[in-house]
Motif scaffolding. Structure first.
Motif, PDB file in Angstrom:
ATOM      1  N   LYS A 483       0.830  -1.205   0.000  1.00 22.37           N
ATOM      2  CA  LYS A 483       0.000   0.000   0.000  1.00 22.37           C
ATOM      3  C   LYS A 483       0.871   1.263   0.000  1.00 22.37           C
ATOM      4  N   VAL A 484       0.424   2.280  -0.748  1.00 24.11           N
ATOM      5  CA  VAL A 484       1.114   3.570  -0.795  1.00 24.11           C
ATOM      6  C   VAL A 484       0.134   4.654  -0.374  1.00 24.11           C
ATOM      7  N   ALA A 485       0.522   5.435   0.625  1.00 26.85           N
ATOM      8  CA  ALA A 485      -0.308   6.555   1.078  1.00 26.85           C
ATOM      9  C   ALA A 485       0.306   7.843   0.554  1.00 26.85           C
ATOM     10  N   LYS A 486      -0.373   8.470  -0.406  1.00 27.19           N
ATOM     11  CA  LYS A 486       0.125   9.714  -0.986  1.00 27.19           C
ATOM     12  C   LYS A 486      -0.492  10.902  -0.257  1.00 27.19           C
ATOM     13  N   PHE A 487       0.319  11.942  -0.044  1.00 24.55           N
ATOM     14  CA  PHE A 487      -0.165  13.145   0.634  1.00 24.55           C
ATOM     15  C   PHE A 487       0.695  14.323   0.215  1.00 24.55           C
ATOM     16  N   SER A 488       0.298  15.494   0.656  1.00 23.97           N
ATOM     17  CA  SER A 488       1.045  16.708   0.343  1.00 23.97           C
ATOM     18  C   SER A 488       1.744  17.201   1.596  1.00 23.97           C
ATOM     19  N   PHE A 489       3.056  17.454   1.474  1.00 18.45           N
ATOM     20  CA  PHE A 489       3.833  17.969   2.603  1.00 18.45           C
ATOM     21  C   PHE A 489       4.386  19.340   2.227  1.00 18.45           C
ATOM     22  N   ASN A 490       3.875  20.367   2.878  1.00 17.68           N
ATOM     23  CA  ASN A 490       4.282  21.745   2.584  1.00 17.68           C
ATOM     24  C   ASN A 490       4.211  22.054   1.090  1.00 17.68           C
ATOM     25  N   GLY A 491       3.130  21.556   0.476  1.00 18.23           N
ATOM     26  CA  GLY A 491       2.908  21.834  -0.935  1.00 18.23           C
ATOM     27  C   GLY A 491       3.642  20.922  -1.889  1.00 18.23           C
ATOM     28  N   GLN A 492       4.441  19.988  -1.354  1.00 21.43           N
ATOM     29  CA  GLN A 492       5.199  19.066  -2.197  1.00 21.43           C
ATOM     30  C   GLN A 492       4.603  17.662  -2.105  1.00 21.43           C
ATOM     31  N   PRO A 493       4.591  16.902  -3.201  1.00 23.24           N
ATOM     32  CA  PRO A 493       4.046  15.538  -3.148  1.00 23.24           C
ATOM     33  C   PRO A 493       4.930  14.635  -2.287  1.00 23.24           C
ATOM     34  N   ALA A 494       4.293  13.785  -1.493  1.00 19.24           N
ATOM     35  CA  ALA A 494       5.010  12.869  -0.597  1.00 19.24           C
ATOM     36  C   ALA A 494       4.231  11.573  -0.506  1.00 19.24           C
ATOM     37  N   GLU A 495       4.893  10.526  -0.026  1.00 19.14           N
ATOM     38  CA  GLU A 495       4.216   9.239   0.127  1.00 19.14           C
ATOM     39  C   GLU A 495       4.844   8.434   1.251  1.00 19.14           C
ATOM     40  N   LEU A 496       4.023   7.573   1.850  1.00 21.99           N
ATOM     41  CA  LEU A 496       4.451   6.667   2.906  1.00 21.99           C
ATOM     42  C   LEU A 496       4.018   5.253   2.561  1.00 21.99           C
ATOM     43  N   LYS A 497       4.836   4.298   2.959  1.00 17.12           N
ATOM     44  CA  LYS A 497       4.518   2.879   2.828  1.00 17.12           C
ATOM     45  C   LYS A 497       4.736   2.220   4.181  1.00 17.12           C
ATOM     46  N   GLU A 587       1.171  17.425  10.883  1.00 17.82           N
ATOM     47  CA  GLU A 587      -0.232  16.989  10.771  1.00 17.82           C
ATOM     48  C   GLU A 587      -0.480  16.182   9.502  1.00 17.82           C
ATOM     49  N   SER A 588       0.166  16.559   8.409  1.00 18.51           N
ATOM     50  CA  SER A 588      -0.046  15.832   7.153  1.00 18.51           C
ATOM     51  C   SER A 588       0.517  14.418   7.240  1.00 18.51           C
ATOM     52  N   VAL A 589       1.660  14.260   7.912  1.00 21.09           N
ATOM     53  CA  VAL A 589       2.255  12.932   8.088  1.00 21.09           C
ATOM     54  C   VAL A 589       1.394  12.085   9.013  1.00 21.09           C
ATOM     55  N   ALA A 590       0.952  12.690  10.108  1.00 18.95           N
ATOM     56  CA  ALA A 590       0.118  11.965  11.064  1.00 18.95           C
ATOM     57  C   ALA A 590      -1.177  11.487  10.413  1.00 18.95           C
ATOM     58  N   SER A 591      -1.773  12.333   9.594  1.00 16.17           N
ATOM     59  CA  SER A 591      -3.027  11.955   8.921  1.00 16.17           C
ATOM     60  C   SER A 591      -2.799  10.838   7.916  1.00 16.17           C
ATOM     61  N   ALA A 592      -1.696  10.903   7.184  1.00 12.17           N
ATOM     62  CA  ALA A 592      -1.394   9.856   6.205  1.00 12.17           C
ATOM     63  C   ALA A 592      -1.227   8.509   6.891  1.00 12.17           C
ATOM     64  N   ILE A 593      -0.605   8.496   8.060  1.00 18.46           N
ATOM     65  CA  ILE A 593      -0.426   7.242   8.803  1.00 18.46           C
ATOM     66  C   ILE A 593      -1.762   6.728   9.315  1.00 18.46           C
ATOM     67  N   SER A 594      -2.520   7.605   9.966  1.00 19.63           N
ATOM     68  CA  SER A 594      -3.778   7.184  10.600  1.00 19.63           C
ATOM     69  C   SER A 594      -4.837   6.810   9.571  1.00 19.63           C
TER      70      SER A 594
END
Length: 743
Positions: A483-497, A587-594
């Motif tokens: 699974k890949v969780a895509k999100f925006s970090f300070n206006g830049q594209p980011a992702e977590l696995k 907050e963006s990282v925390a939301s992507a994880i949760s």
């Protein structure tokens, strides 16, 4: 260190003899009580009789002043009638004169002393010096230290109300309190992080800090090291540890109990020390004896030399796993062997620090030439070091590796060839679950596959059977593991696995006291910068040194700027992430994880990684050396095989591998030699209690009695002594009692 409780609890007799400290199959037999056993029994009986007489006299009615005078006379009698005064020996200075006197173990004329473990010799010396076991000093940190100071303040109030002198209430042994548990990693990746985090720390803890500052001025025998100075155990190692006390001309070994389990770090300096509860520590402060069962001693023989690329952290994680498997709860572990000469004092302290993780009361390294070199490096005077060496040699407590070593009689034995240690981490949920670096990727996928809470042996490399329920699995279905969780970090594209690193922390006295791994981390950052690698901006990076000395040698070496470029700015001087003070994730990282149920990872150079301790959102937590912390931050994931997969792409477009950024042992040794200097320790600690301007500006009352604030939500006057009178109220009936147990 002054040993034991009553004559029946700690004495070398036929029921609890020196032989009982040794293996049952030991060649040292106990068919008859030895000379020092008989003498100790005699002394114990004499001392117990005198103590009983003293207690009965002190219970007679009369003003407190007369009671104190009687107690002082009784103590004078005890000192003058010491049963071992015949072995009180002068310790001459090499250049003439004497350092003082000491109770000589060789003067007991018992050859079996030569085979006693060094850690037990300290206990033996303390039995001779004084039957009640009283540590030479007490070590506190701010969380557990505040209640102790509150109780002292309360006792002063009680003395004042009873018409006695409240200033007679003071700790009876030296007490050192280091404020290190309050700083939190709120601000990172900033040159201003230290100041910003300290301002928040003082806002949150102003009342506590003012109270502790008042205590440091109101009480004798109490030193308080202010916030922003370092971590208690590193300050203890570099500055507070005496190794040998010289009190009124009597020399005896330094020893300490502390209200933090990692007090054992001082064992690496040859000082007997371990963690205790607050009640035990407070009792020791007030001169009360401690009760303990004489422990077994596990002899851990070290041989060989660490291979290139292997760190002290790799060694301590290996030792931790071995000792957990062996079973050392309630025991001393004493290290010996020719491999000792290959370990720096900082390496030894790293191993001693994690005694709680492998379950031992102590992980003890006897004093030798390496210890003396460290004492000089850290600014102890030449005369002090000479006194320490002369005393310990005279009392058979010094190890000279140039002389033949007689085998000691240990309870059990382990051995490790240092050449067999390999790079590793421990995790994802327990400090003794060591994983070889080359097996990390496979192990991570085994963690994802395994059911939570199921006993797990076959599927996990290096699992130690018999250590209970590992709880190592995450039970992630196969179809969701990519699974890949895509999100925006300070206006830049980011992702977590699953396995993405979101916290990367160089933290904890376990490792920040060791220049080789700290400078090694700087070299990794430098090589990465030169190759064009960069840590992802959404990873919360931090560097929290255990003392100001670390900052000085990182600056001296020129490596701090490379750590800054990778986001490892200094955030404060305290425990931080190691104790869970890691602060909030973005907050963006925390939301992507949760929102996506991501198994996020933290990699830290700490000593504990139980789930939920580091951060609520990092379910996988790995302990690693500081250089590996930087390497995993660069990789951005723990789902990687460093031997086969690249960490990233360099500025030239080519793949960069782990071997490209990892420094050799020679590179590290060279920068340690040129950057870690004695003047750094001297300048750091010469103003240790006055070096924080915010602390200096705290206003405190000049009274030696504390002014309790009835509106405080934190510090209240305890009720223990409010209604106390000089005359005890006597017995009273039992009323409205309930049965607690019926069978």
């Amino acid at each position: 260190m002054h040993m034991a409780t009553s004559a029946s609890r700690v004495r070398f007799s036929s029921t609890l003899s020196t032989a009982s400290l040794l293996p049952s199959a030991s060649r040292i037999t106990s068919s008859s009580t030895s000379s020092f056993s008989r003498a100790s029994v005699s002394f114990a009986k004499q001392k117990q009789k005198q103590r009983t007489l003293s207690l009965s006299s002190s219970l007679r009615p009369g003003p407190p002043l007369r009671l104190l005078q009687r107690l002082e006379r009784n103590l004078s009698t005890l000192a003058s009638d010491h049963a071992f005064k015949g072995i009180l020996t002068s310790l001459p200075k090499p250049g003439g004169g004497e350092f003082g006197k000491f109770y000589s173990l060789p003067a007991l004329n018992d050859t079996r002393i030569d085979r006693l473990p060094y850690s037990i010799r300290i206990l033996l010396e303390s039995v001779i010096l004084e039957i009640p076991f009283k540590p030479a000093r007490v070590l506190l940190q701010d969380f557990t230290g505040v209640p102790a100071v509150v109780d002292l303040a309360c006792m002063r109030d009680a003395m004042n109300k009873l018409g006695a002198d409240p200033n007679k209430i003071n700790p009876l042994v030296p007490v050192d309190l280091v404020v290190d548990h309050s700083v939190q990693v709120d601000v990172t990746r900033s040159e201003n992080a230290v100041q910003a985090n300290m301002e928040l720390e003082f806002q949150r803890n102003k009342e506590r800090f003012a109270f502790l500052k008042w205590g440091s001025s109101a009480f004798h025998n109490m030193l308080v090291v202010p916030p922003g100075s370092g971590i208690v155990h590193q300050v203890n190692l570099e500055y507070l540890g005496r190794v040998v006390f010289n009190t009124d001309g009597i020399l005896y070994p330094d020893s300490v109990v502390g209200t933090d389990s990692h007090t054992t770090m001082i064992d690496g300096l040859g000082v007997a020390g371990w963690g205790v509860g607050g009640i035990e520590a407070e009792a020791a402060m007030l001169g009360q004896p401690m009760s303990m069962v004489l422990p077994g001693v596990v002899g851990f023989k070290l041989s060989g030399k660490l291979r290139n690329g292997v760190t002290a952290t790799d060694l301590v994680l290996t030792v931790t796993q071995m000792l957990r498997k062996h079973g050392v709860v309630g025991k001393f572990v004493e290290f010996y062997g020719e491999g000792m000469g290959e370990l720096s004092l900082a390496d030894r302290a790293t191993i001693a620090n994690m005694s709680p993780e492998y379950g031992a009361t102590m992980g003890f390294f006897p004093v030798d030439h390496v210890t003396l070199h460290y004492l000089k490096l850290t600014g102890r005077s030449d005369e002090t070091v000479s006194m320490i060496e002369t005393y310990l040699r005279a009392n058979k407590m010094f190890v000279d590796h140039n002389e033949p070593q007689q085998e000691k009689a240990y309870t059990s034995y382990l051995q490790l060839d240092l050449a067999d240690v390999e790079p590793c981490v421990s995790g994802p949920k327990r400090p003794h679950d060591r994983v070889s670096l080359k097996e990390m990727k496979a192990d991570w996928h085994a963690c994802l596959d395994s059911q939570v809470g199921l006993r797990w042996v076959a599927s996990r490399p290096n699992h130690v059977p018999g250590l209970g329920w590992p709880y190592l699995g995450f039970a992630v279905p196969k179809e969701e593991q990519d699974k890949v969780a895509k999100f925006s970090f300070n206006g830049q594209p980011a992702e977590l696995k699953h396995g993405s690193v979101v916290i990367s922390a160089i933290t904890s006295c376990t490792n920040t006291s060791n220049p080789s791994v700290m400078l090694g981390a700087g070299l990794v950052a430098k090589k990465a910068c030169e190759l064009g690698l960069q840590v992802k901006p959404w990873i919360k990076t931090s560097l929290a040194p255990g003392s100001g000395v670390v900052t000085k040698y990182l600056l001296q070496s020129g490596l701090q700027k490379y750590l800054n470029e990778q986001g490892f700015h200094i955030v404060g001087y305290g425990c931080t992430t190691c104790i869970g003070n890691s602060g909030e994730l973005d907050e963006s990282v925390a939301s992507a994880i949760s929102d996506n149920d991501i198994i996020a990872a933290a990699v830290l150079s700490g000593n504990r990684n139980l789930e939920g301790r580091v951060h609520p959102l990092t379910r996988a937590n790995y302990l690693a050396s500081p250089p590996l912390v930087v390497a995993y931050a660069l990789a951005g994931t723990v789902d990687i095989d460093f031997d086969k997969e690249p960490i990233g792409t360099g500025k030239d477009g080519k793949s960069v591998y782990f071997k490209d950024i990892w420094p050799s042992n020679e590179e590290i040794a060279e920068v340690v030699q040129s950057s870690v200097l004695p003047d750094m320790f001297k300048s750091t600690y010469e103003s240790i209690t006055k070096g924080n301007p915010t602390w200096n500006q705290l206003a405190i009352p000049s009274s030696t009695l504390y002014s309790w604030d009835p509106n405080s939500t934190y510090i209240h006057e305890p009720p223990y002594f409010k209604d106390m009178t000089m005359d005890p109220p006597g017995p009273h009936g039992v009323k409205d009692a309930y049965c607690l147990l019926s069978w």
